[in-house]
Scaffold this motif. Structure first.
Motif, PDB file in Angstrom:
ATOM      1  N   VAL A   1      -0.377   5.002  -1.046  1.00 16.28           N
ATOM      2  CA  VAL A   1       0.509   6.165  -1.058  1.00 16.28           C
ATOM      3  C   VAL A   1       1.721   5.860  -1.928  1.00 16.28           C
ATOM      4  N   ILE A   2       2.016   6.779  -2.847  1.00 17.00           N
ATOM      5  CA  ILE A   2       3.229   6.707  -3.664  1.00 17.00           C
ATOM      6  C   ILE A   2       3.989   7.990  -3.406  1.00 17.00           C
ATOM      7  N   CYS A   3       5.216   7.874  -2.921  1.00 14.40           N
ATOM      8  CA  CYS A   3       5.933   9.038  -2.413  1.00 14.40           C
ATOM      9  C   CYS A   3       7.360   9.074  -2.940  1.00 14.40           C
ATOM     10  N   ALA A   4       7.733  10.197  -3.583  1.00 18.36           N
ATOM     11  CA  ALA A   4       9.122  10.453  -3.942  1.00 18.36           C
ATOM     12  C   ALA A   4       9.774  11.198  -2.784  1.00 18.36           C
TER      13      ALA A   4
ATOM     14  N   LEU B   1      -5.907   7.392  -3.704  1.00 20.06           N
ATOM     15  CA  LEU B   1      -4.511   7.384  -4.128  1.00 20.06           C
ATOM     16  C   LEU B   1      -3.881   8.727  -3.751  1.00 20.06           C
ATOM     17  N   TYR B   2      -2.869   8.671  -2.908  1.00 25.86           N
ATOM     18  CA  TYR B   2      -2.175   9.868  -2.443  1.00 25.86           C
ATOM     19  C   TYR B   2      -0.751   9.843  -2.989  1.00 25.86           C
ATOM     20  N   VAL B   3      -0.445  10.828  -3.823  1.00 24.26           N
ATOM     21  CA  VAL B   3       0.862  10.906  -4.473  1.00 24.26           C
ATOM     22  C   VAL B   3       1.605  12.102  -3.883  1.00 24.26           C
ATOM     23  N   LEU B   4       2.789  11.864  -3.350  1.00 23.96           N
ATOM     24  CA  LEU B   4       3.542  12.893  -2.637  1.00 23.96           C
ATOM     25  C   LEU B   4       4.907  13.084  -3.282  1.00 23.96           C
ATOM     26  N   ASP B   5       5.277  14.327  -3.507  1.00 24.66           N
ATOM     27  CA  ASP B   5       6.593  14.640  -4.072  1.00 24.66           C
ATOM     28  C   ASP B   5       7.403  15.408  -3.033  1.00 24.66           C
ATOM     29  N   GLU B   6       8.310  14.705  -2.360  1.00 22.63           N
ATOM     30  CA  GLU B   6       9.200  15.248  -1.343  1.00 22.63           C
ATOM     31  C   GLU B   6       8.437  16.004  -0.247  1.00 22.63           C
ATOM     32  N   PRO B   7       7.495  15.348   0.414  1.00 26.41           N
ATOM     33  CA  PRO B   7       6.692  16.023   1.448  1.00 26.41           C
ATOM     34  C   PRO B   7       7.511  16.427   2.662  1.00 26.41           C
ATOM     35  N   GLU B   8       8.691  15.849   2.828  1.00 23.06           N
ATOM     36  CA  GLU B   8       9.522  16.168   3.989  1.00 23.06           C
ATOM     37  C   GLU B   8      10.180  17.541   3.903  1.00 23.06           C
ATOM     38  N   ALA B   9      10.050  18.201   2.733  1.00 22.08           N
ATOM     39  CA  ALA B   9      10.790  19.444   2.495  1.00 22.08           C
ATOM     40  C   ALA B   9      10.538  20.501   3.561  1.00 22.08           C
ATOM     41  N   ALA B  10       9.319  20.583   4.074  1.00 21.42           N
ATOM     42  CA  ALA B  10       8.982  21.630   5.048  1.00 21.42           C
ATOM     43  C   ALA B  10       8.878  21.101   6.473  1.00 21.42           C
ATOM     44  N   LEU B  11       9.237  19.843   6.685  1.00 19.85           N
ATOM     45  CA  LEU B  11       8.945  19.212   7.964  1.00 19.85           C
ATOM     46  C   LEU B  11      10.181  18.981   8.816  1.00 19.85           C
ATOM     47  N   SER B  12      10.012  19.151  10.112  1.00 20.50           N
ATOM     48  CA  SER B  12      11.060  18.831  11.079  1.00 20.50           C
ATOM     49  C   SER B  12      11.089  17.324  11.317  1.00 20.50           C
ATOM     50  N   PHE B  13      12.016  16.892  12.147  1.00 23.75           N
ATOM     51  CA  PHE B  13      12.133  15.474  12.485  1.00 23.75           C
ATOM     52  C   PHE B  13      10.818  14.959  13.073  1.00 23.75           C
TER      53      PHE B  13
ATOM     54  N   PRO C   1       0.802  -1.228   0.000  1.00 27.43           N
ATOM     55  CA  PRO C   1       0.000   0.000   0.000  1.00 27.43           C
ATOM     56  C   PRO C   1       0.837   1.282   0.000  1.00 27.43           C
ATOM     57  N   VAL C   2       2.083   1.203   0.448  1.00 23.12           N
ATOM     58  CA  VAL C   2       2.963   2.371   0.472  1.00 23.12           C
ATOM     59  C   VAL C   2       4.214   2.067  -0.342  1.00 23.12           C
ATOM     60  N   THR C   3       4.498   2.929  -1.323  1.00 24.18           N
ATOM     61  CA  THR C   3       5.685   2.790  -2.166  1.00 24.18           C
ATOM     62  C   THR C   3       6.486   4.076  -2.105  1.00 24.18           C
TER      63      THR C   3
END
Length: 237
Positions: free
Chosen positions: A181-184, A149-161, A38-40
């Motif tokens: 979820v498909i996430c780059a 279907l949730y597609v994410l492109d570098e969602p960590e960019a604005a996030l802290s640890f 389910p998560v890639t």
């Protein structure tokens, strides 16, 4: 899960032209990409093609290429990319089959790091008086609610640890509730999610990898252990 496989056909791609010259895109045209969990996560250096792939996957599912939900398809002036126009899917059984055959049944969201808050604002969902990272988290809390279907492109960019850890919780919940979820990403935090499928993208094209074998995990481990081993080649004494 929603989709089991994505693929695209092109009769005679110009091998030297973008995006067909990108190794992972060439391999995608030859083999497609099968989803086994389910998560890639798609992991690779800048310019490896991972964002090109996830954008085309979002477009093929009917998500606004600028970023946004299925209900706001093409709210922006951007049209589909040359790869997105050719994207096709094999649906998973059950819910996936229904979403594949019924446009109105499709649910999901495409989050691009650089346009996320603007896209949310166009949908009437832009929390005021919060930081960039808090705005991202508000989106995860308020938009990542239903199986889809949730597609994410570098969602960590604005996030802290700690915020990345919260995002992992949202992703895990979606997967348990039947979403996909498909996430780059570049994040060794996100890719450590148990049960996730990891595809490493680079000059080799695409290949499955374990978290411990990822290049980005090895580099972060070495850097945190001894930053000077890296910085001595970059920062003059």
């Amino acid at each position: 899960m929603i989709i089991e496989r994505a693929y695209a056909h092109l009769s005679s791609p110009e091998e030297e032209a973008w995006p067909w010259a990108v190794p992972c895109v060439r391999q995608f045209l030859d083999e497609g990409l099968r989803f086994t969990a389910p998560v890639t996560f798609l992991v690779g250096e800048n310019g490896s093609g991972k964002s090109t792939l996830v954008e085309a996957l979002a477009e093929g599912f009917g998500l606004d290429p600028y970023g946004g939900s299925h209900d706001w398809r093409y709210a922006s002036p951007r049209g589909k990319s040359v790869l997105g126009e050719r994207m096709r899917f094999d649906a998973a059984p059950g819910r996936g089959r229904r979403m594949a055959t019924s446009w109105s049944a499709r649910k999901g969201f495409f989050l691009r790091a650089e346009t996320a808050l603007d896209a949310l604002g166009r949908e009437g969902f832009a929390p005021d008086h919060v930081s960039h990272g808090e705005g991202f988290l508000a989106a995860f809390r308020g938009k990542f609610l239903h199986a889809g279907l949730y597609v994410l492109d570098e969602p960590e960019a604005a996030l802290s640890f700690s915020s990345c850890l919260e995002l992992i919780g949202h992703i895990h919940r979606l997967a348990k509730e039947g979403g996909q979820v498909i996430c780059a990403t570049h994040s060794p935090l996100l890719t450590a999610l148990p049960g996730a499928d990891i595809v490493e993208v680079g000059e080799h094209g695409m290949r499955r990898a374990t978290w411990r074998d990822l290049g980005v995990v090895d580099h972060w481990r070495r850097y945190l252990d001894d930053p000077h081993a890296y910085l001595r080649h970059i920062v003059e004494p």
